[in-house]
Design a protein around this motif. Structure first.
Motif, PDB file in Angstrom:
ATOM      1  N   ILE A  84    -143.887 -15.309  48.319  1.00 39.52           N
ATOM      2  CA  ILE A  84    -143.263 -14.249  47.527  1.00 39.52           C
ATOM      3  C   ILE A  84    -142.288 -13.508  48.430  1.00 39.52           C
ATOM      4  CG2 ILE A  84    -143.661 -12.130  46.196  1.00 39.52           C
ATOM      5  CD1 ILE A  84    -145.000 -14.569  44.933  1.00 39.52           C
ATOM      6  N   ARG A  85    -141.131 -13.158  47.869  1.00 43.16           N
ATOM      7  CA  ARG A  85    -140.163 -12.330  48.588  1.00 43.16           C
ATOM      8  C   ARG A  85    -139.380 -11.507  47.581  1.00 43.16           C
ATOM      9  NH1 ARG A  85    -135.361 -14.551  47.469  1.00 43.16           N
ATOM     10  NH2 ARG A  85    -135.156 -16.802  47.376  1.00 43.16           N
ATOM     11  N   ASP A  86    -138.670 -10.501  48.108  1.00 41.73           N
ATOM     12  CA  ASP A  86    -137.778  -9.728  47.259  1.00 41.73           C
ATOM     13  C   ASP A  86    -136.654 -10.641  46.770  1.00 41.73           C
ATOM     14  OD1 ASP A  86    -138.734  -6.913  47.290  1.00 41.73           O
ATOM     15  OD2 ASP A  86    -138.495  -7.163  49.453  1.00 41.73           O
ATOM     16  N   ALA A  87    -136.298 -10.503  45.513  1.00 40.14           N
ATOM     17  CA  ALA A  87    -135.224 -11.303  44.933  1.00 40.14           C
ATOM     18  C   ALA A  87    -133.881 -10.871  45.498  1.00 40.14           C
ATOM     19  CB  ALA A  87    -135.219 -11.154  43.417  1.00 40.14           C
ATOM     20  N   ASP A  88    -132.962 -11.815  45.565  1.00 37.42           N
ATOM     21  CA  ASP A  88    -131.583 -11.487  45.904  1.00 37.42           C
ATOM     22  C   ASP A  88    -130.665 -12.142  44.877  1.00 37.42           C
ATOM     23  OD1 ASP A  88    -130.982 -14.185  46.793  1.00 37.42           O
ATOM     24  OD2 ASP A  88    -131.935 -13.698  48.693  1.00 37.42           O
ATOM     25  N   TYR A  89    -129.375 -11.878  44.999  1.00 40.31           N
ATOM     26  CA  TYR A  89    -128.438 -12.329  43.966  1.00 40.31           C
ATOM     27  C   TYR A  89    -128.326 -13.850  43.885  1.00 40.31           C
ATOM     28  CZ  TYR A  89    -127.480  -7.451  43.371  1.00 40.31           C
ATOM     29  OH  TYR A  89    -127.629  -6.111  43.111  1.00 40.31           O
ATOM     30  N   ALA A  90    -128.653 -14.554  44.957  1.00 42.39           N
ATOM     31  CA  ALA A  90    -128.648 -16.016  44.912  1.00 42.39           C
ATOM     32  C   ALA A  90    -129.740 -16.551  43.974  1.00 42.39           C
ATOM     33  CB  ALA A  90    -128.830 -16.587  46.314  1.00 42.39           C
ATOM     34  N   ASP A  91    -130.742 -15.732  43.671  1.00 39.87           N
ATOM     35  CA  ASP A  91    -131.842 -16.139  42.791  1.00 39.87           C
ATOM     36  C   ASP A  91    -131.522 -15.960  41.310  1.00 39.87           C
ATOM     37  OD1 ASP A  91    -133.494 -16.584  45.069  1.00 39.87           O
ATOM     38  OD2 ASP A  91    -133.948 -14.438  45.132  1.00 39.87           O
ATOM     39  N   ALA A 134    -132.451   1.657  41.350  1.00 36.43           N
ATOM     40  CA  ALA A 134    -133.471   2.616  40.915  1.00 36.43           C
ATOM     41  C   ALA A 134    -134.713   2.591  41.806  1.00 36.43           C
ATOM     42  CB  ALA A 134    -133.863   2.331  39.465  1.00 36.43           C
ATOM     43  N   GLY A 135    -134.752   1.681  42.773  1.00 40.30           N
ATOM     44  CA  GLY A 135    -135.884   1.596  43.682  1.00 40.30           C
ATOM     45  C   GLY A 135    -137.056   0.782  43.162  1.00 40.30           C
ATOM     46  N   PHE A 136    -136.816  -0.005  42.110  1.00 42.20           N
ATOM     47  CA  PHE A 136    -137.881  -0.840  41.553  1.00 42.20           C
ATOM     48  C   PHE A 136    -137.803  -2.249  42.143  1.00 42.20           C
ATOM     49  CE2 PHE A 136    -137.231   2.175  37.923  1.00 42.20           C
ATOM     50  CZ  PHE A 136    -138.436   2.851  38.084  1.00 42.20           C
ATOM     51  N   PRO A 137    -138.943  -2.856  42.405  1.00 44.64           N
ATOM     52  CA  PRO A 137    -138.929  -4.184  43.015  1.00 44.64           C
ATOM     53  C   PRO A 137    -138.645  -5.282  42.002  1.00 44.64           C
ATOM     54  CG  PRO A 137    -141.187  -3.541  42.582  1.00 44.64           C
ATOM     55  CD  PRO A 137    -140.313  -2.360  42.208  1.00 44.64           C
ATOM     56  N   VAL A 138    -138.053  -6.340  42.503  1.00 40.15           N
ATOM     57  CA  VAL A 138    -137.973  -7.612  41.792  1.00 40.15           C
ATOM     58  C   VAL A 138    -138.375  -8.656  42.822  1.00 40.15           C
ATOM     59  CG1 VAL A 138    -136.541  -9.284  40.560  1.00 40.15           C
ATOM     60  CG2 VAL A 138    -136.095  -6.824  40.287  1.00 40.15           C
ATOM     61  N   PHE A 139    -139.445  -9.366  42.524  1.00 38.46           N
ATOM     62  CA  PHE A 139    -139.948 -10.398  43.425  1.00 38.46           C
ATOM     63  C   PHE A 139    -139.696 -11.775  42.829  1.00 38.46           C
ATOM     64  CE2 PHE A 139    -142.967  -6.854  44.308  1.00 38.46           C
ATOM     65  CZ  PHE A 139    -142.680  -6.680  45.652  1.00 38.46           C
ATOM     66  N   VAL A 140    -139.513 -12.747  43.698  1.00 38.25           N
ATOM     67  CA  VAL A 140    -139.519 -14.143  43.263  1.00 38.25           C
ATOM     68  C   VAL A 140    -140.615 -14.862  44.019  1.00 38.25           C
ATOM     69  CG1 VAL A 140    -137.101 -14.312  42.551  1.00 38.25           C
ATOM     70  CG2 VAL A 140    -137.717 -14.810  44.924  1.00 38.25           C
ATOM     71  N   ALA A 141    -141.227 -15.803  43.324  1.00 37.79           N
ATOM     72  CA  ALA A 141    -142.151 -16.743  43.957  1.00 37.79           C
ATOM     73  C   ALA A 141    -141.357 -18.018  44.183  1.00 37.79           C
ATOM     74  CB  ALA A 141    -143.341 -17.007  43.048  1.00 37.79           C
ATOM     75  N   PHE A 142    -141.597 -18.646  45.314  1.00 35.79           N
ATOM     76  CA  PHE A 142    -140.879 -19.893  45.580  1.00 35.79           C
ATOM     77  C   PHE A 142    -141.782 -20.870  46.312  1.00 35.79           C
ATOM     78  CE2 PHE A 142    -140.171 -17.249  49.251  1.00 35.79           C
ATOM     79  CZ  PHE A 142    -140.132 -18.107  50.336  1.00 35.79           C
ATOM     80  N   ILE A 196    -137.461 -21.727  42.942  1.00 42.49           N
ATOM     81  CA  ILE A 196    -137.997 -20.482  42.397  1.00 42.49           C
ATOM     82  C   ILE A 196    -138.978 -20.863  41.295  1.00 42.49           C
ATOM     83  CG2 ILE A 196    -137.451 -18.334  41.183  1.00 42.49           C
ATOM     84  CD1 ILE A 196    -136.422 -18.462  44.100  1.00 42.49           C
ATOM     85  N   THR A 197    -140.200 -20.360  41.399  1.00 43.56           N
ATOM     86  CA  THR A 197    -141.259 -20.742  40.458  1.00 43.56           C
ATOM     87  C   THR A 197    -141.629 -19.615  39.493  1.00 43.56           C
ATOM     88  OG1 THR A 197    -142.952 -20.110  42.061  1.00 43.56           O
ATOM     89  CG2 THR A 197    -142.200 -22.413  42.093  1.00 43.56           C
ATOM     90  N   GLY A 198    -141.142 -18.408  39.767  1.00 47.24           N
ATOM     91  CA  GLY A 198    -141.420 -17.281  38.892  1.00 47.24           C
ATOM     92  C   GLY A 198    -140.787 -16.027  39.451  1.00 47.24           C
ATOM     93  N   TYR A 199    -140.801 -14.982  38.633  1.00 49.42           N
ATOM     94  CA  TYR A 199    -140.311 -13.692  39.100  1.00 49.42           C
ATOM     95  C   TYR A 199    -141.103 -12.583  38.416  1.00 49.42           C
ATOM     96  CZ  TYR A 199    -137.559 -12.804  34.837  1.00 49.42           C
ATOM     97  OH  TYR A 199    -137.167 -12.568  33.544  1.00 49.42           O
TER      98      TYR A 199
END
Length: 176
Positions: free
Chosen positions: A3-10, A49-57, A64-67
């Protein structure tokens, strides 16, 4: 799986997972597909807004397997310590622990950032999602009958909630 923080490449993969849920599930009560530009704007708004977006990979393939994310539950000041979560898993990766890892990351981040309650609004027949949330201690908070419509039928909304800490009072600065 990691799991990591999402970025625009995702964004393209996040968009595909979102659109699959629109087309094939009642997890998202939208009928309209989104473009990558719309998901990129959503990601930017969440980050600002300071809210997380995570991706699973998948660590072996990089796929990418989920977010997952959380954001405001309601737009009134009194709800500033309450968030609503969203967890979406690519159909080929469902029932393989991806949702569980994403939930762990969301709850950990919420506790670190002074969130008091996390709410989940889940289509009432989505027993897998309800069971996943209950594994993490979410409790039934209500059922709204026929709250939405998709695929030509009424949908019931199950509300679940998790209190993340034991604050006896709201944090300083909450005087009203």
């Amino acid at each position: 799986m990691q799991i990591r923080d999402a970025d625009y490449a995702d964004v393209p993969e996040i968009t595909c997972i979102y659109n699959d849920a629109v087309q094939n599930t009642t997890a998202i009560w939208n009928d309209t597909y989104v473009e990558s530009a719309e998901r990129a704007a959503w990601l930017r708004q969440r980050k600002e807004a300071g809210f997380p977006v995570f991706v699973a990979f998948c660590s072996e393939t990089g796929d990418i397997t989920g977010y997952a994310s959380y954001g405001p539950w309601r737009a009134f000041d009194g709800y500033r310590y309450t968030v609503e979560n969203s967890v979406y898993v690519h159909p080929l990766w469902q029932r393989r622990g991806v949702g569980r890892l994403l939930m762990q990351a969301l709850i950990k981040r919420a506790r670190e950032t002074a969130v008091h309650v996390m709410v989940a609004g889940i289509e009432a027949e989505n027993t897998a999602s309800i069971a996943l949330h209950k594994e993490f201690g979410f409790e039934d908070a209500g059922l709204v009958k026929e709250a939405g419509v998709k695929f030509g039928r009424w949908l019931d909304l199950a509300l679940l909630a998790l209190r993340l800490n034991e604050w006896p009072e709201p944090p300083c600065g909450s005087t009203r």
